[in-house]
Design a protein around this motif. Structure first.
Motif, short mmCIF file in Angstrom:
data_model
loop_
_atom_site.label_atom_id
_atom_site.label_comp_id
_atom_site.label_asym_id
_atom_site.label_seq_id
_atom_site.Cartn_x
_atom_site.Cartn_y
_atom_site.Cartn_z
N ALA A 164 8.05 5.28 -13.15
CA ALA A 164 8.50 3.91 -13.38
C ALA A 164 9.53 3.80 -14.50
O ALA A 164 10.10 2.73 -14.72
N LYS A 165 9.71 4.93 -15.23
CA LYS A 165 10.63 4.95 -16.38
C LYS A 165 10.20 3.93 -17.44
O LYS A 165 10.96 3.06 -17.86
N VAL A 166 8.94 4.05 -17.86
CA VAL A 166 8.39 3.21 -18.92
C VAL A 166 7.73 4.11 -19.95
O VAL A 166 7.35 5.25 -19.65
N GLY A 186 4.33 5.30 -9.78
CA GLY A 186 5.29 4.71 -10.72
C GLY A 186 6.63 4.42 -10.07
O GLY A 186 7.21 3.35 -10.26
N ARG A 187 7.13 5.38 -9.31
CA ARG A 187 8.45 5.21 -8.66
C ARG A 187 8.41 4.11 -7.61
O ARG A 187 9.32 3.28 -7.53
N THR A 188 7.34 4.10 -6.79
CA THR A 188 7.26 3.13 -5.70
C THR A 188 7.10 1.71 -6.22
O THR A 188 7.70 0.76 -5.69
N PHE A 189 6.30 1.55 -7.28
CA PHE A 189 5.97 0.20 -7.75
C PHE A 189 6.60 -0.08 -9.12
O PHE A 189 6.07 -0.89 -9.89
N SER A 190 7.73 0.57 -9.42
CA SER A 190 8.35 0.40 -10.73
C SER A 190 8.71 -1.06 -11.00
O SER A 190 8.59 -1.54 -12.13
N GLY A 191 9.15 -1.78 -9.97
CA GLY A 191 9.51 -3.19 -10.17
C GLY A 191 8.32 -4.02 -10.63
O GLY A 191 8.43 -4.83 -11.56
N LEU A 192 7.17 -3.82 -9.99
CA LEU A 192 5.97 -4.56 -10.37
C LEU A 192 5.49 -4.14 -11.76
O LEU A 192 5.03 -4.98 -12.55
N ILE A 193 5.60 -2.85 -12.08
CA ILE A 193 5.16 -2.35 -13.39
C ILE A 193 6.04 -2.95 -14.50
O ILE A 193 5.53 -3.44 -15.51
N HIS A 194 7.35 -2.93 -14.32
CA HIS A 194 8.25 -3.51 -15.32
C HIS A 194 8.01 -5.01 -15.46
O HIS A 194 8.00 -5.54 -16.58
N ILE A 211 -1.21 -11.23 -13.78
CA ILE A 211 -1.43 -10.08 -12.89
C ILE A 211 -1.38 -10.50 -11.43
O ILE A 211 -1.27 -9.66 -10.54
N LEU A 212 -1.44 -11.81 -11.16
CA LEU A 212 -1.28 -12.29 -9.78
C LEU A 212 0.02 -11.72 -9.20
O LEU A 212 1.08 -11.78 -9.84
N ASN A 213 -0.07 -11.14 -8.02
CA ASN A 213 1.08 -10.51 -7.33
C ASN A 213 1.55 -9.22 -7.99
O ASN A 213 2.61 -8.70 -7.63
N HIS A 214 0.79 -8.69 -8.95
CA HIS A 214 1.14 -7.44 -9.62
C HIS A 214 0.05 -6.39 -9.37
O HIS A 214 -0.48 -5.78 -10.30
N PHE A 215 -0.29 -6.19 -8.13
CA PHE A 215 -1.30 -5.20 -7.78
C PHE A 215 -0.95 -4.61 -6.42
O PHE A 215 -0.12 -5.16 -5.68
N TYR A 216 -1.61 -3.51 -6.10
CA TYR A 216 -1.31 -2.82 -4.85
C TYR A 216 -2.45 -1.87 -4.52
O TYR A 216 -3.34 -1.63 -5.34
N LEU A 217 -2.44 -1.34 -3.31
CA LEU A 217 -3.41 -0.34 -2.89
C LEU A 217 -2.76 1.05 -2.95
O LEU A 217 -1.60 1.21 -2.59
N VAL A 218 -3.53 2.01 -3.39
CA VAL A 218 -3.09 3.40 -3.36
C VAL A 218 -4.10 4.21 -2.55
O VAL A 218 -5.30 4.19 -2.85
N SER A 219 -3.61 4.88 -1.53
CA SER A 219 -4.43 5.79 -0.74
C SER A 219 -3.91 7.19 -1.02
O SER A 219 -2.81 7.56 -0.59
N ILE A 270 0.84 -1.19 0.00
CA ILE A 270 0.00 0.00 0.00
C ILE A 270 0.88 1.25 0.00
O ILE A 270 1.92 1.29 0.68
N LEU A 271 0.46 2.24 -0.78
CA LEU A 271 1.16 3.51 -0.86
C LEU A 271 0.23 4.61 -0.37
O LEU A 271 -0.92 4.72 -0.82
N TYR A 272 0.72 5.43 0.54
CA TYR A 272 0.03 6.65 0.95
C TYR A 272 0.73 7.82 0.28
O TYR A 272 1.95 7.98 0.41
N THR A 273 -0.01 8.63 -0.46
CA THR A 273 0.62 9.70 -1.23
C THR A 273 -0.29 10.92 -1.29
O THR A 273 -1.53 10.80 -1.26
N LYS A 274 0.32 12.10 -1.39
CA LYS A 274 -0.42 13.35 -1.44
C LYS A 274 0.28 14.29 -2.41
O LYS A 274 1.51 14.38 -2.43
#
Length: 380
Positions: free
Chosen positions: A83-85, A25-33, A137-145, A10-14
């Motif tokens: 994510a640099k994509v 993108g930066r936090t989850f770049s590994g999952l995105i790539h 997509i299994l294991n390639h998801f996350y929560l964004v708050s 989970i990412l908390y961002t403002k």
């Protein structure tokens, strides 16, 4: 292949739309790539994009989004930059089946899609949802708050502030799974597949992203109807507001593209679930008269609906967990977790509207404790 993980980051961002996207993108770049490397549809999308008709369809659709929802285009650009994509690869994901249709490429006929159960009983007001997707997509998801604040009104609906929590596929905008916002809107999405897809219209991913800013039920309908443009493809939305006058009302909204190029508005069919009622929706149209495209998905969806009808009428959260865990139809289970399945239930969420909680399960909910129980935090 990495097996099912009991993990939901989970990412908390403002910040602004771009800043929040960049943090995603930066936090989850590994999952995105990782997903870009393994997601099979992307190669089809890229092949379609490289055709003259595909490139025109892409440009027309991007122009539509830049005109009506520039803040979400910037948000997606932030994800790409963080994510640099390449941006176009992420936007193709959001066009989805539309890019294939315009380039006359055959879309997938696989039984993808999700299941949602709504129960509206006194003291047991429940919205339960299985998030089903390609096994990649299994294991390639996350929560964004996220708390988004802009100085000037943004886009078609002039929003300046959004605050929400949403489940997200890696590299995708929030909104096209399940989530809620600080105005009390709680919703989940079921993908629907139509034959007549339209470019130069709003992709469903952008309309469901806009829902995260909706303040009331009238705005929900306005966003989905998208007057002046209309949806390019279809989906079903299961929604309610935590704060309501009078009795709880829940809604299933089927959305489809306009009936013709001359009609600039989505088709909507709304079913309201009042007190003492329940409903189930998967991945086929139940009310709108629409020619559907993905036969595998619609047949699988009808089998899951038949399974729901065989089950005792759900009255409690426990009943909803049992239905969403059902595997009685070995070919078309509601919870899909066989290792060799092309489609998997990647997680399950249950919103308890009475207790104002959101329970998330990484595995079969009937047999496991929730991985996390989040409070539904509202404005003021």
């Amino acid at each position: 292949m990495l097996g099912r993980r009991n993990s939901i980051p989970i990412l908390y961002t403002k910040g602004t739309h771009y800043e929040v996207g960049y943090d995603m993108g930066r936090t989850f770049s590994g999952l995105i790539h990782s997903l870009l490397e393994t997601e099979k549809d992307l190669q089809q999308f890229l092949a379609a994009w490289e055709t003259p008709s595909g490139r025109k369809g892409y440009d027309d659709t991007l122009h539509c989004c830049q005109t009506n929802f520039p803040q979400y285009v910037r948000e997606l650009q932030g994800i790409a930059d963080g994510a640099k994509v390449p941006f176009h690869e992420l936007f193709l994901w959001h066009m989805d089946d539309v890019i294939l249709a315009v380039a006359e490429k055959k879309p997938s006929d696989s039984p993808t899609g999700c299941s949602t159960v709504c129960v509206n009983e006194r003291g047991q007001e429940i919205l339960g949802h299985t998030e089903d997707a390609y096994s990649s997509i299994l294991n390639h998801f996350y929560l964004v708050s996220a708390h988004i604040i802009e100085k000037e009104p943004q886009g078609k609906w002039g929003s300046k502030e959004e605050k929400f929590t949403s489940l997200c596929y890696a590299g995708h905008l929030p909104g096209y799974t399940m989530g809620y916002n600080h105005h009390g809107l709680v919703f989940s999405i079921n993908t629907l597949s139509v034959k007549r897809l339209l470019t130069g219209k709003t992709p469903r991913y952008f309309l469901t992203r806009a829902l995260l800013g909706a303040e009331n039920y009238v705005q929900v309908q306005q966003i989905l109807r998208d007057s002046g443009c209309g949806a390019g493809n279809g989906c079903s939305i299961n929604a309610t507001f935590l704060k309501q006058e009078g009795s709880r009302m829940m809604h299933n909204i089927e959305m489809a593209p306009a009936t013709s190029d001359q009609v600039n508005e989505s088709q909507l069919s709304i079913l309201t679930i009042g007190p003492g009622e329940c409903t189930f929706h998967a991945n086929s149209y139940l009310r709108l008269q629409v020619d559907e495209a993905n036969i595998g998905m619609t047949q699988n969806s009808k089998a899951r609906l038949a399974c729901f009808k065989r089950c005792p009428t759900p009255k409690t959260e426990k009943d909803v967990r049992q239905i969403l865990s059902d595997k009685s139809d070995s070919k078309n289970p509601i919870f899909r977790d066989r290792k060799d399945d092309f489609v998997q239930t990647i997680c399950c969420g249950i919103f308890n509207l009475t207790e104002k909680t959101w329970s998330l399960y990484a595995d079969v909910p009937q047999d496991n404790e929730p991985l996390v129980v989040l409070p539904l935090k509202l404005k003021n």
